[in-house]
Design a protein around this motif. Sequence first.
Motif, mmCIF file in Angstrom:
data_model
loop_
_atom_site.group_PDB
_atom_site.id
_atom_site.type_symbol
_atom_site.label_atom_id
_atom_site.label_comp_id
_atom_site.label_asym_id
_atom_site.label_seq_id
_atom_site.Cartn_x
_atom_site.Cartn_y
_atom_site.Cartn_z
ATOM 1 N N GLN A 78 0.918 -1.215 0.026
ATOM 2 C CA GLN A 78 -0.120 -0.150 0.033
ATOM 3 C C GLN A 78 0.826 1.126 0.037
ATOM 4 O O GLN A 78 1.812 1.214 0.526
ATOM 5 C CB GLN A 78 -0.696 -0.055 1.132
ATOM 6 C CG GLN A 78 -1.719 -1.139 1.293
ATOM 7 C CD GLN A 78 -2.556 -1.107 2.603
ATOM 8 O OE1 GLN A 78 -2.022 -1.012 3.700
ATOM 9 N NE2 GLN A 78 -3.882 -1.280 2.608
ATOM 10 N N ILE A 79 0.342 2.384 -0.725
ATOM 11 C CA ILE A 79 1.225 3.719 -0.488
ATOM 12 C C ILE A 79 0.335 4.549 -0.173
ATOM 13 O O ILE A 79 -0.971 4.751 -0.354
ATOM 14 C CB ILE A 79 1.980 3.776 -1.935
ATOM 15 C CG1 ILE A 79 0.906 4.092 -2.890
ATOM 16 C CG2 ILE A 79 2.891 2.829 -2.289
ATOM 17 C CD1 ILE A 79 1.590 4.535 -4.505
ATOM 18 N N ALA A 80 0.934 5.780 0.422
ATOM 19 C CA ALA A 80 0.042 7.006 0.677
ATOM 20 C C ALA A 80 1.052 8.062 0.084
ATOM 21 O O ALA A 80 2.152 8.156 0.211
ATOM 22 C CB ALA A 80 -0.288 7.090 1.897
ATOM 23 N N GLY A 81 0.289 9.153 -0.417
ATOM 24 C CA GLY A 81 0.912 10.046 -0.684
ATOM 25 C C GLY A 81 0.755 10.756 -2.434
ATOM 26 O O GLY A 81 -0.642 10.368 -2.648
ATOM 27 N N PRO A 82 1.425 11.423 -2.897
ATOM 28 C CA PRO A 82 2.872 11.655 -2.655
ATOM 29 C C PRO A 82 2.842 13.002 -1.843
ATOM 30 O O PRO A 82 1.913 13.735 -1.798
ATOM 31 C CB PRO A 82 3.325 11.880 -4.191
ATOM 32 C CG PRO A 82 2.229 12.695 -4.961
ATOM 33 C CD PRO A 82 1.088 11.718 -4.316
ATOM 34 N N ARG A 83 4.076 13.420 -1.273
ATOM 35 C CA ARG A 83 4.073 14.540 -0.712
ATOM 36 C C ARG A 83 5.541 15.401 -1.153
ATOM 37 O O ARG A 83 6.256 14.641 -1.510
ATOM 38 C CB ARG A 83 4.369 14.166 0.939
ATOM 39 C CG ARG A 83 3.182 13.697 1.210
ATOM 40 C CD ARG A 83 3.006 13.202 2.506
ATOM 41 N NE ARG A 83 1.776 12.449 3.241
ATOM 42 C CZ ARG A 83 1.687 11.802 4.438
ATOM 43 N NH1 ARG A 83 2.600 11.976 5.252
ATOM 44 N NH2 ARG A 83 0.580 11.214 4.542
ATOM 45 N N ALA A 84 5.695 16.452 -0.654
ATOM 46 C CA ALA A 84 6.881 17.267 -0.363
ATOM 47 C C ALA A 84 7.488 17.492 -2.197
ATOM 48 O O ALA A 84 6.738 17.365 -3.086
ATOM 49 C CB ALA A 84 7.757 16.851 0.432
ATOM 50 N N GLY A 85 8.813 17.249 -2.336
ATOM 51 C CA GLY A 85 9.293 17.308 -3.400
ATOM 52 C C GLY A 85 10.285 18.349 -3.601
ATOM 53 O O GLY A 85 10.109 19.347 -2.748
ATOM 54 N N PHE A 86 11.085 18.601 -4.786
ATOM 55 C CA PHE A 86 12.137 19.505 -4.754
ATOM 56 C C PHE A 86 11.526 20.831 -5.743
ATOM 57 O O PHE A 86 11.141 20.373 -6.709
ATOM 58 C CB PHE A 86 13.175 18.917 -5.285
ATOM 59 C CG PHE A 86 14.214 20.120 -5.597
ATOM 60 C CD1 PHE A 86 15.130 20.652 -5.012
ATOM 61 C CD2 PHE A 86 14.556 20.430 -7.166
ATOM 62 C CE1 PHE A 86 16.109 21.505 -5.217
ATOM 63 C CE2 PHE A 86 15.471 21.380 -7.450
ATOM 64 C CZ PHE A 86 16.241 21.993 -6.567
ATOM 65 N N GLN A 87 11.820 21.957 -5.041
ATOM 66 C CA GLN A 87 11.306 23.217 -5.856
ATOM 67 C C GLN A 87 12.447 23.961 -6.100
ATOM 68 O O GLN A 87 13.017 24.410 -5.042
ATOM 69 C CB GLN A 87 10.055 23.989 -5.117
ATOM 70 C CG GLN A 87 8.857 23.166 -5.275
ATOM 71 C CD GLN A 87 7.571 24.167 -4.705
ATOM 72 O OE1 GLN A 87 7.643 24.336 -3.310
ATOM 73 N NE2 GLN A 87 6.911 24.629 -5.389
ATOM 74 N N ARG A 88 12.864 24.390 -7.124
ATOM 75 C CA ARG A 88 13.847 25.205 -7.555
ATOM 76 C C ARG A 88 13.663 26.685 -7.488
ATOM 77 O O ARG A 88 12.406 27.204 -8.099
ATOM 78 C CB ARG A 88 14.728 25.020 -8.845
ATOM 79 C CG ARG A 88 15.966 25.581 -9.100
ATOM 80 C CD ARG A 88 16.456 25.147 -10.571
ATOM 81 N NE ARG A 88 15.608 25.443 -11.543
ATOM 82 C CZ ARG A 88 15.801 26.439 -12.285
ATOM 83 N NH1 ARG A 88 16.563 27.433 -12.005
ATOM 84 N NH2 ARG A 88 14.856 27.125 -13.304
ATOM 85 N N ASP A 89 14.588 27.445 -6.806
ATOM 86 C CA ASP A 89 14.090 28.851 -6.998
ATOM 87 C C ASP A 89 14.572 29.455 -8.310
ATOM 88 O O ASP A 89 15.927 29.089 -8.650
ATOM 89 C CB ASP A 89 15.070 29.581 -6.022
ATOM 90 C CG ASP A 89 14.836 31.048 -5.857
ATOM 91 O OD1 ASP A 89 14.681 31.838 -6.618
ATOM 92 O OD2 ASP A 89 15.021 31.588 -4.426
ATOM 93 N N PRO A 90 13.734 30.046 -9.076
ATOM 94 C CA PRO A 90 14.218 30.620 -10.164
ATOM 95 C C PRO A 90 15.302 31.683 -10.282
ATOM 96 O O PRO A 90 16.165 31.877 -11.305
ATOM 97 C CB PRO A 90 12.830 31.059 -10.822
ATOM 98 C CG PRO A 90 12.181 31.561 -9.938
ATOM 99 C CD PRO A 90 12.427 30.564 -8.826
ATOM 100 N N ASP A 91 15.753 32.092 -9.196
ATOM 101 C CA ASP A 91 16.777 33.180 -9.143
ATOM 102 C C ASP A 91 18.261 32.358 -8.699
ATOM 103 O O ASP A 91 19.285 32.940 -8.959
ATOM 104 C CB ASP A 91 16.562 34.157 -7.624
ATOM 105 C CG ASP A 91 15.469 35.155 -8.265
ATOM 106 O OD1 ASP A 91 15.058 35.445 -9.513
ATOM 107 O OD2 ASP A 91 14.771 35.527 -7.149
#
Length: 222
Positions: A78-91
């Motif tokens: 069984q799985i639960a999610g997805p969560r979070a992850g990487f977000q890149r700052d465009p600057d």
Amino acid sequence: MRRLTLASTALMDFPVRRPAQWVKVFVPTSESDKPSGRAYTIRHFREDLCEIDVDFVLHGEGPCSTWAAAANPGDVVQIAGPRAGFQRDPDVSHLLIGGDETALPAIGSILEALPPGLSVEAFVEIPDDGDVQVIRSKADVHLTWLSRNGAEAGTATALAEAMMRAETSAERSAVWFAAEAATVRAVRRHFQNDRALPRSRISMSGYWKKGETDFRDSEGDQ
């Protein structure tokens, strides 16, 4: 490390939108009717096939590692999610990234998703040279593999030292790091206090803690 593919029509329209998102994987245990769960990064997501790849570190302890070592086609989780992850700052034009083998799935996912023109220095601690993986990226990546050569996980210092020696710029750099909790704490303190890097550009998580099972990092960013 063992890569397993989880497939189900339940993954149709699964909301995977960023690299290094994670799911909670619940596996059956022989001791109890209640499944046991741990967090694992989605290494690849093939939406058209309703498949996700999950890399399991086979450290010989814990229900998920034990299950993954013996898993066969047709086994059910069984799985639960997805969560979070990487977000890149465009600057951000320079990324410093690092981690041990528990963070390797996330690091691989991030590197493969980065765009051209981004400068990246990455350090990955692995048990030995045989654990090196091929990771392709459109970004300008300099990747260094740091082998423990038989040393126990959580005891080597080369990863933290490499991260703290690496050059960064307060104006254009961001840091992503995940490893054993005490190592992460030391590296986080260095970049916050010694480098005065903006907190918004420091993303660090203790993925595990030596001597503990099912550790959860209360200070973690992801």
